[in-house]
Design a protein around this motif. Structure first.
Motif, PDB file in Angstrom:
ATOM      1  N   ALA B 121      31.013  37.635  37.034  1.00 50.32           N
ATOM      2  CA  ALA B 121      30.095  38.716  37.428  1.00 50.32           C
ATOM      3  C   ALA B 121      30.378  39.168  38.861  1.00 50.32           C
ATOM      4  O   ALA B 121      30.371  40.368  39.169  1.00 50.32           O
ATOM      5  CB  ALA B 121      28.658  38.235  37.298  1.00 50.32           C
ATOM      6  N   ALA B 122      30.623  38.207  39.753  1.00 52.26           N
ATOM      7  CA  ALA B 122      30.917  38.553  41.151  1.00 52.26           C
ATOM      8  C   ALA B 122      32.198  39.374  41.243  1.00 52.26           C
ATOM      9  O   ALA B 122      32.267  40.359  41.985  1.00 52.26           O
ATOM     10  CB  ALA B 122      31.039  37.290  41.985  1.00 52.26           C
ATOM     11  N   PHE B 123      33.213  38.950  40.478  1.00 57.85           N
ATOM     12  CA  PHE B 123      34.479  39.697  40.477  1.00 57.85           C
ATOM     13  C   PHE B 123      34.265  41.124  39.987  1.00 57.85           C
ATOM     14  O   PHE B 123      34.777  42.071  40.568  1.00 57.85           O
ATOM     15  CB  PHE B 123      35.511  39.004  39.575  1.00 57.85           C
ATOM     16  CG  PHE B 123      36.353  38.008  40.313  1.00 57.85           C
ATOM     17  CD1 PHE B 123      37.187  38.407  41.348  1.00 57.85           C
ATOM     18  CD2 PHE B 123      36.311  36.660  39.986  1.00 57.85           C
ATOM     19  CE1 PHE B 123      37.964  37.496  42.037  1.00 57.85           C
ATOM     20  CE2 PHE B 123      37.085  35.738  40.668  1.00 57.85           C
ATOM     21  CZ  PHE B 123      37.905  36.146  41.692  1.00 57.85           C
ATOM     22  N   ILE B 124      33.497  41.257  38.914  1.00 56.80           N
ATOM     23  CA  ILE B 124      33.257  42.597  38.359  1.00 56.80           C
ATOM     24  C   ILE B 124      32.528  43.459  39.393  1.00 56.80           C
ATOM     25  O   ILE B 124      32.911  44.606  39.648  1.00 56.80           O
ATOM     26  CB  ILE B 124      32.429  42.511  37.046  1.00 56.80           C
ATOM     27  CG1 ILE B 124      33.211  41.753  35.968  1.00 56.80           C
ATOM     28  CG2 ILE B 124      32.010  43.891  36.551  1.00 56.80           C
ATOM     29  CD1 ILE B 124      34.436  42.468  35.440  1.00 56.80           C
ATOM     30  N   GLY B 125      31.495  42.898  40.018  1.00 55.79           N
ATOM     31  CA  GLY B 125      30.723  43.642  41.020  1.00 55.79           C
ATOM     32  C   GLY B 125      31.600  44.090  42.181  1.00 55.79           C
ATOM     33  O   GLY B 125      31.583  45.264  42.582  1.00 55.79           O
ATOM     34  N   ALA B 126      32.399  43.160  42.709  1.00 56.96           N
ATOM     35  CA  ALA B 126      33.278  43.498  43.838  1.00 56.96           C
ATOM     36  C   ALA B 126      34.319  44.524  43.399  1.00 56.96           C
ATOM     37  O   ALA B 126      34.625  45.467  44.133  1.00 56.96           O
ATOM     38  CB  ALA B 126      33.963  42.246  44.358  1.00 56.96           C
ATOM     39  N   ALA B 127      34.833  44.345  42.183  1.00 57.56           N
ATOM     40  CA  ALA B 127      35.879  45.255  41.693  1.00 57.56           C
ATOM     41  C   ALA B 127      35.344  46.674  41.524  1.00 57.56           C
ATOM     42  O   ALA B 127      36.039  47.637  41.843  1.00 57.56           O
ATOM     43  CB  ALA B 127      36.432  44.741  40.365  1.00 57.56           C
ATOM     44  N   VAL B 128      34.085  46.791  41.055  1.00 60.29           N
ATOM     45  CA  VAL B 128      33.503  48.132  40.869  1.00 60.29           C
ATOM     46  C   VAL B 128      33.417  48.848  42.229  1.00 60.29           C
ATOM     47  O   VAL B 128      33.868  49.998  42.376  1.00 60.29           O
ATOM     48  CB  VAL B 128      32.120  48.046  40.184  1.00 60.29           C
ATOM     49  CG1 VAL B 128      31.394  49.379  40.262  1.00 60.29           C
ATOM     50  CG2 VAL B 128      32.275  47.623  38.730  1.00 60.29           C
ATOM     51  N   VAL B 129      32.877  48.142  43.235  1.00 55.93           N
ATOM     52  CA  VAL B 129      32.776  48.750  44.572  1.00 55.93           C
ATOM     53  C   VAL B 129      34.175  49.105  45.077  1.00 55.93           C
ATOM     54  O   VAL B 129      34.414  50.187  45.626  1.00 55.93           O
ATOM     55  CB  VAL B 129      32.067  47.790  45.560  1.00 55.93           C
ATOM     56  CG1 VAL B 129      32.112  48.342  46.976  1.00 55.93           C
ATOM     57  CG2 VAL B 129      30.627  47.582  45.144  1.00 55.93           C
ATOM     58  N   LEU B 130      35.089  48.180  44.881  1.00 58.42           N
ATOM     59  CA  LEU B 130      36.456  48.383  45.350  1.00 58.42           C
ATOM     60  C   LEU B 130      37.107  49.597  44.686  1.00 58.42           C
ATOM     61  O   LEU B 130      37.750  50.412  45.356  1.00 58.42           O
ATOM     62  CB  LEU B 130      37.257  47.125  45.006  1.00 58.42           C
ATOM     63  CG  LEU B 130      38.501  46.890  45.819  1.00 58.42           C
ATOM     64  CD1 LEU B 130      38.145  46.680  47.265  1.00 58.42           C
ATOM     65  CD2 LEU B 130      39.231  45.683  45.285  1.00 58.42           C
ATOM     66  N   LEU B 131      36.901  49.722  43.374  1.00 59.11           N
ATOM     67  CA  LEU B 131      37.483  50.857  42.652  1.00 59.11           C
ATOM     68  C   LEU B 131      36.895  52.168  43.157  1.00 59.11           C
ATOM     69  O   LEU B 131      37.614  53.163  43.310  1.00 59.11           O
ATOM     70  CB  LEU B 131      37.240  50.717  41.143  1.00 59.11           C
ATOM     71  CG  LEU B 131      38.113  49.673  40.432  1.00 59.11           C
ATOM     72  CD1 LEU B 131      37.679  49.509  38.987  1.00 59.11           C
ATOM     73  CD2 LEU B 131      39.590  50.084  40.494  1.00 59.11           C
ATOM     74  N   VAL B 132      35.588  52.161  43.431  1.00 65.56           N
ATOM     75  CA  VAL B 132      34.957  53.373  43.958  1.00 65.56           C
ATOM     76  C   VAL B 132      35.573  53.720  45.320  1.00 65.56           C
ATOM     77  O   VAL B 132      35.923  54.881  45.582  1.00 65.56           O
ATOM     78  CB  VAL B 132      33.420  53.190  44.073  1.00 65.56           C
ATOM     79  CG1 VAL B 132      32.789  54.377  44.778  1.00 65.56           C
ATOM     80  CG2 VAL B 132      32.805  53.007  42.697  1.00 65.56           C
ATOM     81  N   ILE B 133      35.742  52.698  46.171  1.00 65.69           N
ATOM     82  CA  ILE B 133      36.310  52.955  47.500  1.00 65.69           C
ATOM     83  C   ILE B 133      37.761  53.440  47.381  1.00 65.69           C
ATOM     84  O   ILE B 133      38.178  54.379  48.065  1.00 65.69           O
ATOM     85  CB  ILE B 133      36.216  51.702  48.391  1.00 65.69           C
ATOM     86  CG1 ILE B 133      34.744  51.409  48.681  1.00 65.69           C
ATOM     87  CG2 ILE B 133      36.961  51.897  49.701  1.00 65.69           C
ATOM     88  CD1 ILE B 133      34.499  50.114  49.394  1.00 65.69           C
ATOM     89  N   ILE B 134      38.522  52.806  46.479  1.00 64.52           N
ATOM     90  CA  ILE B 134      39.915  53.238  46.280  1.00 64.52           C
ATOM     91  C   ILE B 134      39.954  54.682  45.759  1.00 64.52           C
ATOM     92  O   ILE B 134      40.748  55.497  46.222  1.00 64.52           O
ATOM     93  CB  ILE B 134      40.666  52.287  45.317  1.00 64.52           C
ATOM     94  CG1 ILE B 134      40.899  50.938  46.006  1.00 64.52           C
ATOM     95  CG2 ILE B 134      42.004  52.878  44.880  1.00 64.52           C
ATOM     96  CD1 ILE B 134      41.442  49.844  45.108  1.00 64.52           C
ATOM     97  N   ALA B 135      39.026  55.011  44.829  1.00 62.79           N
ATOM     98  CA  ALA B 135      38.979  56.381  44.300  1.00 62.79           C
ATOM     99  C   ALA B 135      38.678  57.368  45.432  1.00 62.79           C
ATOM    100  O   ALA B 135      39.321  58.411  45.556  1.00 62.79           O
ATOM    101  CB  ALA B 135      37.918  56.475  43.208  1.00 62.79           C
TER     102      ALA B 135
END
Lengths: 241, 334
Positions: B121-135
């Motif tokens: 869950a932590a990985f998914i949460g961090a990845a979502v924020v990260l993907l938004v920032i990368i986008a």
């Protein structure tokens, strides 16, 4: 040393893409040749498109149209603030070897030699162990020129390199760039507001505004034809600016 | 003039060994250094239980603190260089908050389940924020603006967590609050190989970015002129930072201030911004500070432990205030 047209532009259109479809054209058609072994000074009012042209030539922004041919790489010196205060002068100049070094950036003997030669050419070899933050403005600018030299490119482009310098440092930088172009055959393009030094030390002037084509010539030619007077005459103030 | 980099390496290396040993010695029971060394070398200590305490509890905890501190500090350094901003850090960019949100959803709405669910869950949460920032990083060229987007993402995640907490039962909220205090003890011997794998892989990837990180000190225009593929490097830095932060947050909870303050400490110790020396020194300093913080959580006498984040803030906040107040005299700002 034979001079060679090292950058050639035909009908070059410069400007910015403001959104997916819209563009802001700064200059619609530029024709020029930048010659090796010469110092060319790019003059023009604020908003004439000098910085846009410099950024286009350096590949920071893409041309909007026309033809642009560049033979070889470009070493660049900008006015923008860096975070390099915590780097030594040697570290900074070594960044000029980015393309020549491997994955981890380890410097080989060739690289050290190029760095030392660049530091000596600009006259700050004695400061190589100093931090950038310990240098005067003039010395910092010399270090940036040394970084551009270490890139070993045939072209060096500088955006207002003397803007924040005192009179002595301005002359020093111009003399340095002149000797680099004349002795090493580099094509040097300087964007500047410093008309006096441009006329005195530049081999060629480029006069740029939005309305007319880029006008190019030696300071003597442009002065004799009255182009310089006409270009810098302010109708508003009724005097030379 | 340039300082010798050997002294910081030796000093930090020695400090790290001593702090690591102290972490194995102190806790609810004090175990003498001689016995700790003997246990580590496979010998038998004075009391049979000591061997169990050191190997099963304190050793995983010390290794977690060492790697976790290094991971957060190196993440902070990379983000500060990328964003040309001394206040950038994994918690500021919303990456930690994203991981928090993932954990909060699992803890509050699903029965806590296995630790693997929490980590995932932590990985998914961090990845979502990260993907938004990368986008956004593909659209927004200005790094300060991107930093502000990261801060906003953090606010959004925190708001959602507050709403989730509002609707949750008291014991679930209590469980989540405890996790939120940060804890290096959460990684057991069983979980340690997973934690180590992700943390070490992230740190190796960070070391591979030393060359472009140095070029980025000159700004993105200069970096591009030198030959850096700026967009690609930006994504790589965000990705490595994301992996390191998500790993630590997933296993140990959100740990504040190490990512923000340690890179400044490393620069002050070293006197240089050259990542060839700065990244290893930041890594060592991060590990040492995390071990020190972990040691200071132990309340002498009664074996209780203080919240880790209380200690990291007490050490980290004064460093940031010192750096801001003295920025005119600190060379890497000038």
């Amino acid at each position: 040393m034979e001079k060679e047209a090292i950058i050639v532009a035909n009908g070059l259109q410069i400007g910015y893409k403001t959104s997916h479809r819209k563009t802001n054209v700064v200059n619609a058609s530029l024709d020029f040749e930048l010659l090796s072994g010469e110092v060319t000074c790019l003059l023009g009012r604020n908003g004439a498109g000098k910085s846009t042209l410099i950024k286009t030539l350096c590949g920071i922004i893409s041309p909007l149209g026309g033809e642009l041919r560049i033979k070889g790489g470009i070493g660049m010196v900008l006015t923008e603030k860096t975070n390099a205060g915590g780097l030594t002068v040697y570290d900074l100049v070594s960044l000029g070897r980015y393309r020549q070094t491997g994955f981890f950036g380890a410097l080989k003997e060739d690289d050290h030699l190029a760095i030392r030669e660049s530091l000596e050419a600009v006259g700050i070899a004695d400061k190589s162990g100093s931090y950038m933050s310990e240098l005067s403005d003039g010395e910092r600018q010399k270090a940036m020129v040394a970084k551009a030299l270490a890139q070993e490119t045939p072209i060096i482009i500088l955006d207002e390199p003397t803007a924040f310098l005192d009179v002595t440092s301005r002359v020093e930088i111009m003399l340095l760039l002149r000797s680099l172009s004349h002795e090493k055959g580099k094509a040097v393009l300087i964007s500047t507001h410093d008309l006096d030094n441009a006329v005195k030390w530049g081999d060629r002037l480029w006069l740029m505004d939005k309305k007319t084509a880029l006008r190019s010539g030696t300071p003597e030619e442009l002065n004799a034809s009255g182009t310089l007077d006409e270009f810098f005459y302010s109708p508003l103030k009724g005097r030379m600016i | 003039m340039k300082r010798n980099a050997t002294i910081p390496y030796i000093g930090l290396g020695a400090g790290l060994i001593l702090l690591f040993l102290a972490n194995l010695m102190y806790g609810s029971v004090r175990i003498p250094a001689f016995d700790v060394v003997s246990i580590l070398l496979g010998g038998s200590p004075g009391h049979q239980a000591w061997s169990h305490i050191v190997l099963e509890s304190r050793l995983p905890q010390a290794v977690t603190a060492l790697l976790g501190g290094a991971a957060l500090a190196v993440s902070g350094l990379m983000l500060q260089t990328l964003f040309k901003n001394p206040l950038a850090g994994p918690s500021i960019l919303g990456i930690s908050d994203g991981a928090n949100l993932g954990v909060a959803i699992v803890m509050i709405y699903f029965s806590a389940g296995s630790y693997l669910t929490t980590i995932f869950a932590a990985f998914i949460g961090a990845a979502v924020v990260l993907l938004v920032i990368i986008a956004f990083s593909r659209k927004v060229r200005n790094n300060v603006m991107l930093l502000i987007i990261g801060i906003m993402m953090g606010y959004l995640a925190s708001s959602i967590i507050s709403i989730l907490n509002f609707r949750a039962t008291a014991d679930k909220v209590h469980q989540y609050v405890l996790w939120g205090m940060g804890d290096f003890t959460a990684v057991s011997l069983e979980k340690l190989p997973y934690f180590t794998l992700f943390a070490v892989a992230g740190l190796i990837a960070a070391a591979a970015l030393i060359k472009p990180l140095n070029a980025l000190l000159l700004g993105e225009s200069y970096a591009a002129n030198l030959g850096v593929k700026v967009r690609r490097v930006r994504v790589a830095i965000l990705l490595v930072t994301g992996i390191l932060t998500a790993t630590v947050t997933a296993f140990c909870g959100p740990i504040s201030f190490i990512g923000l303050a340690v890179p400044h400490m490393a620069r002050l110790i070293l006197g240089s911004s050259n990542h060839k020396q700065l990244l290893p020194v930041t890594l060592l300093a991060g590990a040492a500070i995390a071990l020190l913080c972990n040691l200071l959580t132990i309340v002498p006498g009664n074996g209780q432990m203080l919240p880790l984040n209380a200690i990291t803030s007490i050490i980290g906040a004064p460093v940031i205030i010192y750096v801001i107040m003295n920025r005119k005299n600190i060379q890497y700002f000038n």
